[in-house]
Design an enzyme around this catalytic site. Structure first.
Site, PDB file in Angstrom:
ATOM      1  CE1 TYR A 104     -54.792 -30.841 111.639  1.00 28.69           C
ATOM      2  CE2 TYR A 104     -53.657 -30.765 113.746  1.00 28.69           C
ATOM      3  CZ  TYR A 104     -53.946 -30.198 112.521  1.00 28.69           C
ATOM      4  OH  TYR A 104     -53.392 -28.997 112.165  1.00 28.69           O
ATOM      5  CE  LYS A 175     -55.221 -26.371 114.057  1.00 23.12           C
ATOM      6  NZ  LYS A 175     -53.826 -26.747 114.306  1.00 23.12           N
ATOM      7  CG  ASN A 418     -46.635 -31.623 115.022  1.00 24.68           C
ATOM      8  OD1 ASN A 418     -46.494 -31.099 113.918  1.00 24.68           O
ATOM      9  ND2 ASN A 418     -47.385 -31.104 115.973  1.00 24.68           N
TER      10      ASN A 418
END
Length: 565
Positions: A104, A175, A418
């Site tokens: 991720y 996810k 991010n």
């Protein structure tokens, strides 16, 4: 209420031979027993040795370590996921701290940018606008029949990277891997989906290898009608599914959430999940500083849907601690590229207009009244908490942080943007500028900071602390909606797990190695809240805990028995 997951009960499998080896949910590779190899026509298709999953994981770990670049590691792990899902999750289970940033954020951002270049094998559903008449057929074509969790994106706002078209599929895939690795939701129950509505990214449109629909994005009524067709088809196919909206553009994220949250069990992780983990972190940080959230003053840099979602949850928590609505809103200052949001600014979005500061309350501020900067907010409002959700690097400057530190002995600074390249300030700088006094949580992973012979662990304010527990709580309780009360319960449960708040030392948030236990704790409180709010059948706390434990999938091979189609 979900039934117990019985890992000892054999699975009856109609597939055999090479077909079975090509089925990632069922493939065991070299771990098929001699009896299974005979029963399922696997003789000669595998090496002689029968291995355990631990031996397979050790080989995979050694191979993984040979790769030098994170994107190569990501591709390698995705290949394992697409060939043997049980092994993939067993590998993650043993190396979650190392591998979470690979599967991720931040590495998934690069994987999305290069999705068409590194594409190996189909996973999930690609639902394109030109094929909108066939959505029901597409859902029937899904390789998984008993889907309980869907993560869907349209690829328009992928992390801080913008429009990636169908490259955004990397986000739902990543996810859902965390739903399983952290929240124990069986991969057999999960489905990633990308809605291909075109792209406005010229790099994608001009890329000869781009695999999506080469067309500018559809918008307005056309767009919303297409999303609605998808939602209605999902309700027909899997009426009790949990649907998570992921990385939709700001202009669409809030309207879609508001439209469908009372129609289908759904939530938006960018808005609600980000807010929930931020609130949990802030409650814990306030406890560590010896205060409550109601005593804090908060400045935001970034007033998009994520920032405003966090702000609204802060206000709700302040109210629960005794402040009035007006008192709570007066303590929250939202700054975007045009400056502080005030009641004089035109063209604000609906969710922004609730968070403006009244101009008359700013009359005695020493500032440029036309566009009040973050530095001017810090000088005048004297915030004790500063949160960055701007997606722009370096905007928490040394001058701003030092100005904050002048009036706050223990500032709480959370640069949440991010990937790492977009962070508002680096933790080592924040620690140095505040002489080791700041409590820091970030959106991307950072190593501990060494300053003046002390080590400061940096908490990653990662949504992975929240959404797997919410998903597990929803499935275990049978909740048919996700309410604000359930989200607040998740935040408070996370705060209760803070090492720093509980012990006076350590990180603000639990170590990722403990995330499965954190998810179970959150799931219990979410399930209780669902029952209290009337969206789940009321049971005893003991029954709910048993449902959570029984539904927590473990990456272990089950024995197979042969059956016919």
């Amino acid at each position: 209420m979900e039934l117990e997951y019985e890992s000892k009960r054999p699975l009856y499998i109609p597939y055999a031979g090479p077909i079975l080896l090509e089925f990632p949910l069922l493939n065991k590779g070299s771990a098929f027993t001699e009896e299974e190899r005979a029963d399922f026509n696997l003789a000669g298709l595998l090496p002689e040795a029968v291995e355990t999953i631990e031996e397979q994981a050790e080989r995979a770990w050694r191979q993984y370590q040979e790769f030098k670049h994170d994107i190569e590691k990501h591709v390698y792990l995705r290949n394992i996921q697409d060939t043997n899902e049980t092994l993939f999750y067993r590998l993650l289970d043993g190396h979650l701290n190392e591998m979470m940033p690979i599967i991720y954020t931040p590495t998934v951002g690069e994987a999305c940018e290069h999705f068409s270049d590194i594409y190996r094998r189909a996973r999930g559903l690609f639902i394109s606008y030109p094929n909108r008449a066939n959505i029901d057929d597409m859902l029937q074509n899904a390789t998984k029949q008993n889907v309980k969790v869907i993560v869907v994106t349209d690829g328009e706002r992928i992390l801080g990277l913008g429009d990636q078209g169908i490259g955004g599929m990397g986000i739902p895939i990543g996810k859902l891997a965390l739903y399983t690795a952290c929240g124990g939701i069986s991969p057999a129950y999960t489905l990633p989906v990308v809605l291909d509505v075109g792209t406005n990214n010229p790099q994608r449109l001009n890329d000869p290898l781009y695999m999506g629909w080469r067309h500018p994005r559809i918008t307005d009524d056309e767009y919303y009608a297409f999303v609605d067709e998808f939602i209605q088809a999902v309700k027909r196919r899997w009426p009790n599914v949990l649907l998570q909206f992921e990385d939709f553009a700001q202009k669409n994220a809030t309207p879609l959430l508001n439209r469908y949250r009372d129609e289908i069990c759904s939530f938006n992780d960018d808005i609600q999940g980000t807010a929930a983990v931020a609130i949990g972190s802030l409650i814990a940080a306030s406890r560590a500083a010896g205060t409550q959230l109601r005593d804090q003053t908060v400045a935001f840099l970034g007033a998009g849907s994520a920032g405003c979602g966090i702000a609204e949850q802060i206000i709700a928590q302040m109210k629960s601690e005794g402040l009035s609505e007006e008192e709570a809103r007066a303590r929250v200052f939202m700054v975007d590229r045009f400056g502080l949001l005030t009641d004089k600014l035109p063209n604000l979005l609906d969710f922004q207009s609730k968070l403006v500061q009244k101009s008359e309350l700013l009359a005695d501020w020493d500032c440029n009244s036309d566009a009040i900067s973050l530095l001017e907010v810090v000088r005048n409002a004297k915030p004790t908490i500063m949160i960055g959700v701007s997606g722009q690097p370096g905007l928490f400057t040394e001058e701003i942080i030092r100005e904050m530190y002048k009036h706050c002995a223990r500032p709480i600074v959370m640069p949440l943007s991010n990937p790492t390249s977009r962070v508002e300030a680096r933790p080592e700088d924040i620690i140095r500028w505040t002489e080791g006094s700041a409590l820091v949580a970030t959106g991307s992973p950072f190593s501990p900071v060494h300053y003046q012979d002390k080590v400061f662990p940096i908490a990653q304010c990662n949504n992975s602390y929240i959404f797997p527990g919410i998903g597990l709580g929803v499935l275990a309780s049978g909740a048919n909606r996700i309410t604000d009360g359930m989200l607040m319960a998740a935040s408070r449960a996370l705060a209760d797990c803070s090492p720093l708040a509980n012990n006076g030392e350590g990180a603000l948030l639990p170590d990722l190695s403990d995330i499965q236990q954190v998810s179970k704790r959150i799931a219990l409180d979410v399930g209780k809240a669902a029952q209290l709010q009337g969206v789940a059948v009321v049971t005893s706390a003991d029954a709910l805990q048993k449902a959570i434990d029984h539904n927590f999938w473990q990456p272990q091979y089950r024995s197979y028995k042969r059956t016919s189609f």
